[in-house]
Design an enzyme around this catalytic site. Sequence first.
Site, PDB file in Angstrom:
ATOM      1  N   ASN B 291       0.812  -1.210   0.000  1.00  0.00           N
ATOM      2  CA  ASN B 291       0.000   0.000   0.000  1.00  0.00           C
ATOM      3  C   ASN B 291       0.849   1.266   0.000  1.00  0.00           C
ATOM      4  O   ASN B 291       0.364   2.345   0.300  1.00  0.00           O
ATOM      5  CB  ASN B 291      -0.915  -0.016   1.227  1.00  0.00           C
ATOM      6  N   HIS B 293       2.925   2.074   2.088  1.00  0.00           N
ATOM      7  CA  HIS B 293       3.200   2.520   3.447  1.00  0.00           C
ATOM      8  C   HIS B 293       4.423   1.783   3.957  1.00  0.00           C
ATOM      9  O   HIS B 293       4.726   0.682   3.512  1.00  0.00           O
ATOM     10  CB  HIS B 293       2.026   2.195   4.380  1.00  0.00           C
ATOM     11  N   CYS B 328       3.350   6.359   7.647  1.00  0.00           N
ATOM     12  CA  CYS B 328       4.571   6.917   7.082  1.00  0.00           C
ATOM     13  C   CYS B 328       4.753   6.369   5.675  1.00  0.00           C
ATOM     14  O   CYS B 328       4.547   5.187   5.421  1.00  0.00           O
ATOM     15  CB  CYS B 328       5.747   6.510   7.968  1.00  0.00           C
TER      16      CYS B 328
END
Lengths: 392, 392
Positions: B291, B293, B328
């Site tokens: 994703n 991330h 993040c």
Amino acid sequence: MASTTTTTSISVRLQIPGNLYKAEKKNNNVGLAISNCYYHSRNGALIKLKRRRFRAIASASKSPKSLDAINGKNLNGTYVVDKKSEILTDVSVDNSPLHAYLLGKFVEDRFVYRQTFIIRSYETGPDKTATMETLMNLLQETALNHVTCSGLAGDGFGATREMSIRKLIWVVTRIHIQVQRYSCWGDVVEIDTWVDAEGKNGMRRDWIIRDYHTREIITRATSIWVIMNRETRRLCKIPEQVRHEVAPFYFHRVAIAKEKNDSDKIDKLIDQTAQTIRTGLAPRWSDMDANQHVNNVKYIGWILESVPRNVLEEYYLTSMTLEYRRECRQSNLLESMTSPTSKVDEDSKSNCIKRMADMKYTHMLRMQDDKAEIVRARTQWHYKESHDHLSI
Amino acid sequence: MASTTTTTSISVRLQIPGNLYKAEKKNNNVGLAISNCYYHSRNGALIKLKRRRFRAIASASKSPKSLDAINGKNLNGTYVVDKKSEILTDVSVDNSPLHAYLLGKFVEDRFVYRQTFIIRSYETGPDKTATMETLMNLLQETALNHVTCSGLAGDGFGATREMSIRKLIWVVTRIHIQVQRYSCWGDVVEIDTWVDAEGKNGMRRDWIIRDYHTREIITRATSIWVIMNRETRRLCKIPEQVRHEVAPFYFHRVAIAKEKNDSDKIDKLIDQTAQTIRTGLAPRWSDMDANQHVNNVKYIGWILESVPRNVLEEYYLTSMTLEYRRECRQSNLLESMTSPTSKVDEDSKSNCIKRMADMKYTHMLRMQDDKAEIVRARTQWHYKESHDHLSI
């Protein structure tokens, strides 16, 4: 007030004890073309592995006699090898579930070591398939277990007993991997590995990765290893005693046919020839191996840092060749350089008119301070199409 | 002439397509205390896993009927749970070698999911033992396989069918792990995991890691999960339909007794309270999950970057608590902050007079640009002595 440590070369170095840093400089300055290895001493772990395995067999094996077979190999024995024979015959030494599925087993008259792995969720990358780092890690694991299970292991990581006596270690100088298809989370892969002579003083190690269920070969890899004195960091010839240990395991089969292998020289990149340079790459504590060196496989991540983002996202990495030239420690800040080599000719047989051309890149990792080369690499990329099988 | 890309905040961001960066800013600004997860959609991989497993069972299982048992669980069924019972009874659904050793199995009336792993060479760190990242990865893998094998899996990474219909995902808010002993290369570990209710709208997932051969419990972990809408990124209550799916699996057992758990608030670190700040930590392409991330587990490596080098080398990390607060992406440069919390009292019962005191640290990861918190953490460290077993 907090003390701020930035990732500059100087401040990071200050974290290294003086003697360690001196040792590293010494190692880097011996002028060897190659000095990278992951086969350093991890004695404790090796002993542990052996102990565990025996315990596992004792508790799970249906044929306790296989214990003798594992360690009782007659090293003076010779084998008649049919070079053309590629028929796989399972002659495994121990088939207890734990050993076979977690540790691997010998097949094909003990010339081939075979281990099965399931791809774990965290070993897949942004495109949901196993990463190149994962594949390389699995190849390393299979190679190490091969040496340990052969009964030859000395006190080093992959070193034989006769090598350990002489403080010798294996160092990899070149590895080439071709990926036909990347596995997904939960896929089971089966890795075969074997060794053969490479010239007078080298050893070649090959691997084949199969899809466990379809039996399709999805990855092929080959690597060249030479022997180095772990103290002087100088290359040396294979001592007769070591050759005597390993020669009975030599198997005349190649994972990648000569005409399909990438044995061409990899060009050195310099500021003027690199298209992209990523600077300030700092090895992390968790990138270090037991010898405070950066593990071979970690280089792949840094190499990819200078590859254009759209290539990382839209292409499969189908082929990678790494040429190791120097060791790297945590104190070294690195630069990753990439340059397109050429566009691969479009496949004229393809039905798809709009098919994107494949990409070829040359890469180099070097020290940021003195620009010394660490590794050269070449990659080949294939445009992603849905349900696409890679062709090299 | 080469274009040089340095690891500054601005230049790295330029590699991210505009819409991706906007999406990330949107996600970060919804004001949630928690928004990190690894349970995002990886539909393809999940489907793949299920297909593979069935094929494996069909080829290896001695009791084909177990196929029904795996997927035929009556979700309306209720179970009488003896809260005090800790006796382990193996009631596995499928015991084919491949399934049992590579994928895991249900035990204890299907309340506990159990998976066996061998520690691989590349999963060990500089001290030759499995790293904390490795342990966390294995916990994640076991949890995901638990959900998939329960027959509840929807189209998300760990999400149930009723969750997928509602675009809901699990997000972890806190995880606490206690390590009694780190495993070495070749060691076999067995991980048990189960879930239970946590308050009105949370779920608790616990794990126990055993040494496969000695049966000794070497690690305990517990985590808190809540439900989030994957589009609005807002937390929400557990819908009745989802509770109905998961409640039959709830098992009233704790891996870590309440009095030994670390449920205390973790203090926020600021420039004035941090002893060390490592800046310029740049997520790599290979740190990203499907994703885009950063995977939860990757934070551990960055946290350790600000821990004093001598602590990393001379102490075992015996306990870690992570409190996730924000997502993040690769565009974010990070800062890692560490501050000693207090020295643990020396063990008065110890025979060793010169025994080093244990260490406690508070940590924080934050964005470098706007200083937004990503994760708070607390660690406890135990001085390494040869053949030392850790005591928490």
